[in-house]
Design an enzyme around this catalytic site. Sequence first.
Site, PDB file in Angstrom:
ATOM      1  N   ASP A 175      12.086  34.434  24.569  1.00 14.36           N
ATOM      2  CA  ASP A 175      10.940  34.066  23.734  1.00 14.36           C
ATOM      3  C   ASP A 175      10.905  32.552  23.513  1.00 14.36           C
ATOM      4  O   ASP A 175      11.914  31.938  23.157  1.00 14.36           O
ATOM      5  CB  ASP A 175      11.066  34.806  22.388  1.00 14.36           C
ATOM      6  CG  ASP A 175       9.754  34.857  21.643  1.00 14.36           C
ATOM      7  OD1 ASP A 175       9.090  33.812  21.503  1.00 14.36           O
ATOM      8  OD2 ASP A 175       9.380  35.959  21.192  1.00 14.36           O
TER       9      ASP A 175
ATOM     10  N   THR B 202       3.552  35.764  20.452  1.00 13.78           N
ATOM     11  CA  THR B 202       4.540  36.659  21.052  1.00 13.78           C
ATOM     12  C   THR B 202       4.000  38.036  21.467  1.00 13.78           C
ATOM     13  O   THR B 202       4.114  38.429  22.629  1.00 13.78           O
ATOM     14  CB  THR B 202       5.707  36.850  20.059  1.00 13.78           C
ATOM     15  OG1 THR B 202       6.323  35.578  19.905  1.00 13.78           O
ATOM     16  CG2 THR B 202       6.734  37.844  20.563  1.00 13.78           C
TER      17      THR B 202
ATOM     18  N   TYR C 249      13.593  47.533  17.422  1.00 21.20           N
ATOM     19  CA  TYR C 249      13.907  46.115  17.446  1.00 21.20           C
ATOM     20  C   TYR C 249      14.749  45.747  16.226  1.00 21.20           C
ATOM     21  O   TYR C 249      14.404  46.076  15.094  1.00 21.20           O
ATOM     22  CB  TYR C 249      12.632  45.273  17.478  1.00 21.20           C
ATOM     23  CG  TYR C 249      12.942  43.801  17.364  1.00 21.20           C
ATOM     24  CD1 TYR C 249      13.596  43.145  18.401  1.00 21.20           C
ATOM     25  CD2 TYR C 249      12.642  43.079  16.212  1.00 21.20           C
ATOM     26  CE1 TYR C 249      13.932  41.799  18.301  1.00 21.20           C
ATOM     27  CE2 TYR C 249      12.971  41.745  16.104  1.00 21.20           C
ATOM     28  CZ  TYR C 249      13.618  41.115  17.157  1.00 21.20           C
ATOM     29  OH  TYR C 249      13.943  39.787  17.044  1.00 21.20           O
TER      30      TYR C 249
ATOM     31  N   ASP D  61      13.197  30.688  20.671  1.00 24.37           N
ATOM     32  CA  ASP D  61      11.982  30.593  19.846  1.00 24.37           C
ATOM     33  C   ASP D  61      12.352  30.270  18.393  1.00 24.37           C
ATOM     34  O   ASP D  61      11.750  29.395  17.771  1.00 24.37           O
ATOM     35  CB  ASP D  61      11.215  31.910  19.921  1.00 24.37           C
ATOM     36  CG  ASP D  61       9.925  31.879  19.111  1.00 24.37           C
ATOM     37  OD1 ASP D  61       8.984  31.179  19.531  1.00 24.37           O
ATOM     38  OD2 ASP D  61       9.871  32.534  18.056  1.00 24.37           O
TER      39      ASP D  61
ATOM     40  N   HIS E 287      11.114  26.903  16.398  1.00 22.90           N
ATOM     41  CA  HIS E 287      10.335  26.866  15.152  1.00 22.90           C
ATOM     42  C   HIS E 287      11.037  26.038  14.083  1.00 22.90           C
ATOM     43  O   HIS E 287      10.416  25.231  13.406  1.00 22.90           O
ATOM     44  CB  HIS E 287      10.141  28.293  14.610  1.00 22.90           C
ATOM     45  CG  HIS E 287       9.088  29.058  15.339  1.00 22.90           C
ATOM     46  ND1 HIS E 287       7.757  28.708  15.318  1.00 22.90           N
ATOM     47  CD2 HIS E 287       9.154  30.173  16.109  1.00 22.90           C
ATOM     48  CE1 HIS E 287       7.065  29.571  16.044  1.00 22.90           C
ATOM     49  NE2 HIS E 287       7.902  30.465  16.547  1.00 22.90           N
TER      50      HIS E 287
ATOM     51  N   ASP F 230       7.110  34.060  26.841  1.00 19.25           N
ATOM     52  CA  ASP F 230       5.767  34.428  26.396  1.00 19.25           C
ATOM     53  C   ASP F 230       4.872  33.237  26.139  1.00 19.25           C
ATOM     54  O   ASP F 230       3.649  33.351  26.186  1.00 19.25           O
ATOM     55  CB  ASP F 230       5.865  35.327  25.144  1.00 19.25           C
ATOM     56  CG  ASP F 230       6.812  34.771  24.077  1.00 19.25           C
ATOM     57  OD1 ASP F 230       7.515  33.770  24.331  1.00 19.25           O
ATOM     58  OD2 ASP F 230       6.845  35.351  22.977  1.00 19.25           O
ATOM     59  N   HIS F 231       5.466  32.086  25.863  1.00 18.57           N
ATOM     60  CA  HIS F 231       4.704  30.868  25.535  1.00 18.57           C
ATOM     61  C   HIS F 231       5.708  29.742  25.422  1.00 18.57           C
ATOM     62  O   HIS F 231       6.932  29.973  25.464  1.00 18.57           O
ATOM     63  CB  HIS F 231       3.951  31.036  24.208  1.00 18.57           C
ATOM     64  CG  HIS F 231       4.846  31.555  23.113  1.00 18.57           C
ATOM     65  ND1 HIS F 231       5.857  30.796  22.556  1.00 18.57           N
ATOM     66  CD2 HIS F 231       4.954  32.774  22.537  1.00 18.57           C
ATOM     67  CE1 HIS F 231       6.518  31.511  21.661  1.00 18.57           C
ATOM     68  NE2 HIS F 231       6.002  32.740  21.644  1.00 18.57           N
TER      69      HIS F 231
HETATM   70  P1  AMP Z   1       6.438  34.362  17.494  1.00 23.51           P
HETATM   71  O1  AMP Z   1       6.585  33.478  16.310  1.00 23.51           O
HETATM   72  O2  AMP Z   1       5.025  34.718  17.828  1.00 23.51           O
HETATM   73  O3  AMP Z   1       7.136  33.733  18.679  1.00 23.51           O
HETATM   74  O4  AMP Z   1       7.229  35.710  17.185  1.00 23.51           O
HETATM   75  C1  AMP Z   1       8.603  35.750  17.479  1.00 23.51           C
HETATM   76  C2  AMP Z   1       9.272  36.793  16.671  1.00 23.51           C
HETATM   77  O5  AMP Z   1       8.871  38.088  17.085  1.00 23.51           O
HETATM   78  C3  AMP Z   1      10.759  36.769  16.874  1.00 23.51           C
HETATM   79  O6  AMP Z   1      11.402  35.988  15.900  1.00 23.51           O
HETATM   80  C4  AMP Z   1      11.182  38.204  16.800  1.00 23.51           C
HETATM   81  O7  AMP Z   1      11.993  38.444  15.687  1.00 23.51           O
HETATM   82  C5  AMP Z   1       9.875  38.975  16.689  1.00 23.51           C
HETATM   83  N1  AMP Z   1       9.895  40.127  17.574  1.00 23.51           N
HETATM   84  C6  AMP Z   1      10.159  40.142  18.889  1.00 23.51           C
HETATM   85  N2  AMP Z   1      10.116  41.389  19.394  1.00 23.51           N
HETATM   86  C7  AMP Z   1       9.815  42.194  18.357  1.00 23.51           C
HETATM   87  C8  AMP Z   1       9.635  43.595  18.228  1.00 23.51           C
HETATM   88  N3  AMP Z   1       9.747  44.415  19.283  1.00 23.51           N
HETATM   89  N4  AMP Z   1       9.327  44.073  17.004  1.00 23.51           N
HETATM   90  C9  AMP Z   1       9.203  43.250  15.951  1.00 23.51           C
HETATM   91  N5  AMP Z   1       9.364  41.917  16.012  1.00 23.51           N
HETATM   92  C10 AMP Z   1       9.668  41.390  17.196  1.00 23.51           C
HETATM   93 ZN    ZN Z   2       7.185  34.283  21.154  1.00 22.15          ZN
HETATM   94 ZN    ZN Z   3       7.574  31.862  17.954  1.00 16.12          ZN
END
Ligand code: AMP
Ligand code: ZN
Ligand code: ZN
Length: 396
Positions: free
Chosen positions: A34, A69, A156, A192, A196, A237-238
């Site tokens: 991630d 994500t 998860y 990731d 952040h 993912d990004h």
């Molecule tokens: P983002 O800020 O969009 O990159 O979201 C990243 C977060 O998504 C990570 O810190 C993970 O804890 C969470 N994440 C990843 N996979 C899952 C999942 N299957 N269910 C719930 N949360 C998730």
């Molecule tokens: Zn992500």
């Molecule tokens: Zn993130």
Amino acid sequence: MTRLYLLLLALCLPFAARAQEGERPPVTILISIDGFRADYLDRGITPHLSRLAAEGARGKLRPSFPTKTFPNHYAMVTGKRPDKHGIVGNNMIDPRRPGEKFSLGDPKQSLDPFWWDQAEPAWVTAEKAGVRSATMFWPGSEVAIGGTRPADWLRYDRHVGYEQRIATILDWMRRPAAIRPAFVTLYFEAVDDAGHRFGPDSAEVNAAIADVDGRIGKLVAGLADLGQPARLLIVADHGMRATDESRVIQLADLIDLASIIAVETGPYAAIEPAAGTDDRVAQVLLKPHAHMTCYRREELPKQLHYGRNPRVAAIICIAGPGWSILAGPPWPVKGGAHGYDNRDPEMLALFIAHGSGLSGDVGTVDNIEVYPLLMALLGVPPLASDAAGVLAQRRR
Ligand code: AMP
Ligand code: ZN
Ligand code: ZN
């Protein structure tokens, strides 16, 4: 006679076992790191990933908008952009479920198949085709989509350590052939997380990159010890972009917050007028602003492929590079974020394929192209998707 037979059998057994191992069909492992921005691979701190890229293929994945994500993990396993697959954000609302909100951190909503059933992910199609799947985390893999889950899956839990994640996969591969998966997913959040908290150029991000690189090295070594051939697709993912307190747009400075529902804030904001008839919200937000551009969802730029799904909020605002759109009590903005326009070069994500029939630099490709490649490796016909098949067609 019997003794001689037993002796012969004992002598032959190791060979028989080895011969069976030699016949192990390859496993396809889809690994997501991630927030691994494409250029992190050039930092000289990833001996394992760099070797896999050099022996196989590398490229850059252009994420789908919004560069978040859940929308992008689902895009890679369905070949559909978020507008089509229905996971239009990490947070979203649906007019059919008034008063409810999907959020990746709220299992009551995020595990409800209602949100996921606009597309069929690779593991469901694979299971239906008799190809056994096992997921060591992937958004959506815990949900019974169309009534089907991977044969093996786990809820998860970010506290499951990386050593345990790798050990679990290797245990799956030690199983007898009949219950051994042919498709496996693996997910890492550390890069990731560090991006952040500390920003993409931090020592903490580099430490997370090096750690994940080492884990993947262990996985590859473990597979080799088992004599298990593998095709690896390693994706992100990004990307990640540095943000700071000096680049903040407070929606409260433009409009009274009571008149809007901010479904999502940050590098992009998804905004619904609190009263459906309130055109004042659109009038204020659609005006030109120095560091953000807002659109009615029907008028979003075509290249974003976004806005037709009823789950997309009425107004989408996209911040300029490094800016953050906030609603509500300000909190310190620091570190990094993603969610910006998917043409932003800092949103580009990692792509490495090893043992896949691809070689060299495949350039920049839309992340939905991972899907037909994945299905080709699984030997399962892909469903109709938004992908053109450019990666799958390059295989030799
Ligand atoms: P983002 O800020 O969009 O990159 O979201 C990243 C977060 O998504 C990570 O810190 C993970 O804890 C969470 N994440 C990843 N996979 C899952 C999942 N299957 N269910 C719930 N949360 C998730
Ligand atoms: Zn992500
Ligand atoms: Zn993130």
